[in-house]
Design a protein around this motif. Structure first.
Motif, mmCIF file in Angstrom:
data_model
loop_
_atom_site.group_PDB
_atom_site.id
_atom_site.type_symbol
_atom_site.label_atom_id
_atom_site.label_comp_id
_atom_site.label_asym_id
_atom_site.label_seq_id
_atom_site.Cartn_x
_atom_site.Cartn_y
_atom_site.Cartn_z
ATOM 1 N N LEU A 199 0.282 7.880 -12.297
ATOM 2 C CA LEU A 199 0.319 8.323 -10.904
ATOM 3 C C LEU A 199 -0.275 9.722 -10.840
ATOM 4 O O LEU A 199 0.105 10.595 -11.626
ATOM 5 C CB LEU A 199 1.766 8.357 -10.395
ATOM 6 C CG LEU A 199 2.569 7.067 -10.511
ATOM 7 C CD1 LEU A 199 4.053 7.345 -10.418
ATOM 8 C CD2 LEU A 199 2.139 6.080 -9.448
ATOM 9 N N GLU A 212 -1.115 12.778 -8.063
ATOM 10 C CA GLU A 212 -1.011 13.293 -6.699
ATOM 11 C C GLU A 212 -2.145 14.280 -6.407
ATOM 12 O O GLU A 212 -2.647 14.965 -7.308
ATOM 13 C CB GLU A 212 0.323 14.030 -6.491
ATOM 14 C CG GLU A 212 1.559 13.223 -6.789
ATOM 15 C CD GLU A 212 2.092 13.453 -8.190
ATOM 16 O OE1 GLU A 212 3.294 13.260 -8.423
ATOM 17 O OE2 GLU A 212 1.278 13.826 -9.074
ATOM 18 N N CYS A 270 -1.540 9.644 -3.461
ATOM 19 C CA CYS A 270 -1.021 9.252 -4.766
ATOM 20 C C CYS A 270 -1.873 8.087 -5.259
ATOM 21 O O CYS A 270 -1.778 6.981 -4.736
ATOM 22 C CB CYS A 270 0.437 8.844 -4.661
ATOM 23 S SG CYS A 270 1.101 8.113 -6.175
ATOM 24 N N ILE A 321 6.387 2.494 -4.206
ATOM 25 C CA ILE A 321 5.959 3.871 -4.456
ATOM 26 C C ILE A 321 6.720 4.790 -3.521
ATOM 27 O O ILE A 321 6.907 4.464 -2.337
ATOM 28 C CB ILE A 321 4.451 4.040 -4.200
ATOM 29 C CG1 ILE A 321 3.631 3.078 -5.066
ATOM 30 C CG2 ILE A 321 4.028 5.486 -4.432
ATOM 31 C CD1 ILE A 321 3.519 3.469 -6.510
ATOM 32 N N TRP A 346 7.599 9.061 -2.331
ATOM 33 C CA TRP A 346 7.341 10.499 -2.384
ATOM 34 C C TRP A 346 8.676 11.225 -2.453
ATOM 35 O O TRP A 346 9.599 10.914 -1.678
ATOM 36 C CB TRP A 346 6.566 10.956 -1.153
ATOM 37 C CG TRP A 346 5.125 10.584 -1.171
ATOM 38 C CD1 TRP A 346 4.543 9.536 -0.542
ATOM 39 C CD2 TRP A 346 4.080 11.275 -1.872
ATOM 40 N NE1 TRP A 346 3.193 9.519 -0.806
ATOM 41 C CE2 TRP A 346 2.883 10.578 -1.611
ATOM 42 C CE3 TRP A 346 4.033 12.414 -2.671
ATOM 43 C CZ2 TRP A 346 1.645 10.979 -2.135
ATOM 44 C CZ3 TRP A 346 2.807 12.804 -3.191
ATOM 45 C CH2 TRP A 346 1.637 12.091 -2.925
ATOM 46 N N CYS A 362 9.334 6.243 1.138
ATOM 47 C CA CYS A 362 8.975 5.215 0.158
ATOM 48 C C CYS A 362 8.366 4.008 0.855
ATOM 49 O O CYS A 362 8.624 3.771 2.044
ATOM 50 C CB CYS A 362 10.204 4.773 -0.633
ATOM 51 S SG CYS A 362 10.982 6.111 -1.573
ATOM 52 N N ILE A 380 4.138 7.393 5.873
ATOM 53 C CA ILE A 380 3.691 6.880 4.586
ATOM 54 C C ILE A 380 2.868 5.621 4.814
ATOM 55 O O ILE A 380 3.169 4.828 5.718
ATOM 56 C CB ILE A 380 4.887 6.600 3.641
ATOM 57 C CG1 ILE A 380 4.398 6.350 2.213
ATOM 58 C CG2 ILE A 380 5.743 5.451 4.164
ATOM 59 C CD1 ILE A 380 5.535 6.312 1.189
ATOM 60 N N SER A 435 -0.174 2.754 2.689
ATOM 61 C CA SER A 435 -0.813 2.388 1.422
ATOM 62 C C SER A 435 -2.139 1.703 1.682
ATOM 63 O O SER A 435 -2.304 1.005 2.680
ATOM 64 C CB SER A 435 0.094 1.477 0.596
ATOM 65 O OG SER A 435 0.250 0.215 1.227
ATOM 66 N N TYR A 440 5.771 18.250 -4.419
ATOM 67 C CA TYR A 440 5.861 16.857 -3.995
ATOM 68 C C TYR A 440 5.407 15.953 -5.123
ATOM 69 O O TYR A 440 4.310 16.116 -5.661
ATOM 70 C CB TYR A 440 5.018 16.635 -2.738
ATOM 71 C CG TYR A 440 5.700 17.130 -1.487
ATOM 72 C CD1 TYR A 440 5.904 18.496 -1.282
ATOM 73 C CD2 TYR A 440 6.183 16.241 -0.525
ATOM 74 C CE1 TYR A 440 6.558 18.967 -0.157
ATOM 75 C CE2 TYR A 440 6.833 16.706 0.618
ATOM 76 C CZ TYR A 440 7.016 18.064 0.786
ATOM 77 O OH TYR A 440 7.673 18.525 1.913
ATOM 78 N N TYR A 441 6.267 15.014 -5.464
ATOM 79 C CA TYR A 441 6.013 14.086 -6.550
ATOM 80 C C TYR A 441 5.864 12.667 -6.027
ATOM 81 O O TYR A 441 6.546 12.261 -5.089
ATOM 82 C CB TYR A 441 7.164 14.084 -7.553
ATOM 83 C CG TYR A 441 7.421 15.396 -8.246
ATOM 84 C CD1 TYR A 441 8.309 16.321 -7.716
ATOM 85 C CD2 TYR A 441 6.776 15.710 -9.445
ATOM 86 C CE1 TYR A 441 8.563 17.524 -8.351
ATOM 87 C CE2 TYR A 441 7.028 16.909 -10.097
ATOM 88 C CZ TYR A 441 7.911 17.806 -9.532
ATOM 89 O OH TYR A 441 8.152 18.999 -10.174
ATOM 90 N N CYS A 442 4.998 11.943 -6.669
ATOM 91 C CA CYS A 442 4.846 10.524 -6.416
ATOM 92 C C CYS A 442 5.566 9.778 -7.546
ATOM 93 O O CYS A 442 5.473 10.183 -8.709
ATOM 94 C CB CYS A 442 3.350 10.213 -6.427
ATOM 95 S SG CYS A 442 2.914 8.512 -6.195
ATOM 96 N N TRP A 459 6.555 8.689 -12.949
ATOM 97 C CA TRP A 459 6.405 9.885 -12.125
ATOM 98 C C TRP A 459 5.032 10.507 -12.332
ATOM 99 O O TRP A 459 4.473 10.464 -13.430
ATOM 100 C CB TRP A 459 7.466 10.928 -12.495
ATOM 101 C CG TRP A 459 8.841 10.543 -12.096
ATOM 102 C CD1 TRP A 459 9.736 9.825 -12.831
ATOM 103 C CD2 TRP A 459 9.497 10.845 -10.862
ATOM 104 N NE1 TRP A 459 10.897 9.662 -12.129
ATOM 105 C CE2 TRP A 459 10.790 10.283 -10.914
ATOM 106 C CE3 TRP A 459 9.115 11.534 -9.704
ATOM 107 C CZ2 TRP A 459 11.701 10.387 -9.866
ATOM 108 C CZ3 TRP A 459 10.023 11.642 -8.669
ATOM 109 C CH2 TRP A 459 11.302 11.072 -8.744
#
Length: 128
Positions: free
Chosen positions: A4, A6, A22, A34, A36, A50, A70, A72, A94-96, A118
């Motif tokens: 992943l 970001e 992401c 997925i 955030w 999510c 969000i 996709s 901010y993490y994906c 992650w």
């Protein structure tokens, strides 16, 4: 191997907008979710939003409802987080994250289900 990555973080003034991306790889089908997450200085990491890659179900946590969106693009294997009306309280890394199972999106965001994968994170700074 699931990966992943970001991108899209930066510094903005309050009221501004940012769009995070992401890019994910390594899944053999769409049966995964997925999410955030973000971590503010001195605080624990928390779920933000999510999405199920299989059926596009979504979840938003707390104050981001009605400000963040969000989405996709399954052709590009990318999940986006469009953030509007940003507030200083949105500042953080901010993490994906990803979890197998298209139905895991709710548990993932609500902290009921730990993510298996992650990204490295991207910094978002909102100034007042």
């Amino acid at each position: 191997e699931v990966q992943l990555v970001e991108s899209g973080g930066g510094s903005v003034q309050a009221g501004g907008s940012l769009k995070l991306s992401c890019d994910f790889s390594g899944f053999t089908d769409d049966d995964h979710s997925i999410g955030w997450f973000r971590q503010a200085p001195g605080k624990e990491r928390e779920g933000v939003s999510c999405i199920s890659i299989s059926d596009r179900s979504t979840d938003y946590v707390g104050s981001v409802q009605h400000r963040f969106t969000i989405s996709s693009d399954n052709d590009k294997d990318t999940v986006y987080l469009q953030m509007t009306r940003l507030e200083p309280e949105d500042t953080g890394i901010y993490y994906c994250a990803a979890e197998p199972g298209g139905g895991s999106w709710y548990g993932l965001c609500q902290g009921l289900l730990p993510a298996s994968y992650w990204g490295q994170g991207t910094q978002v700074t909102v100034s007042s």
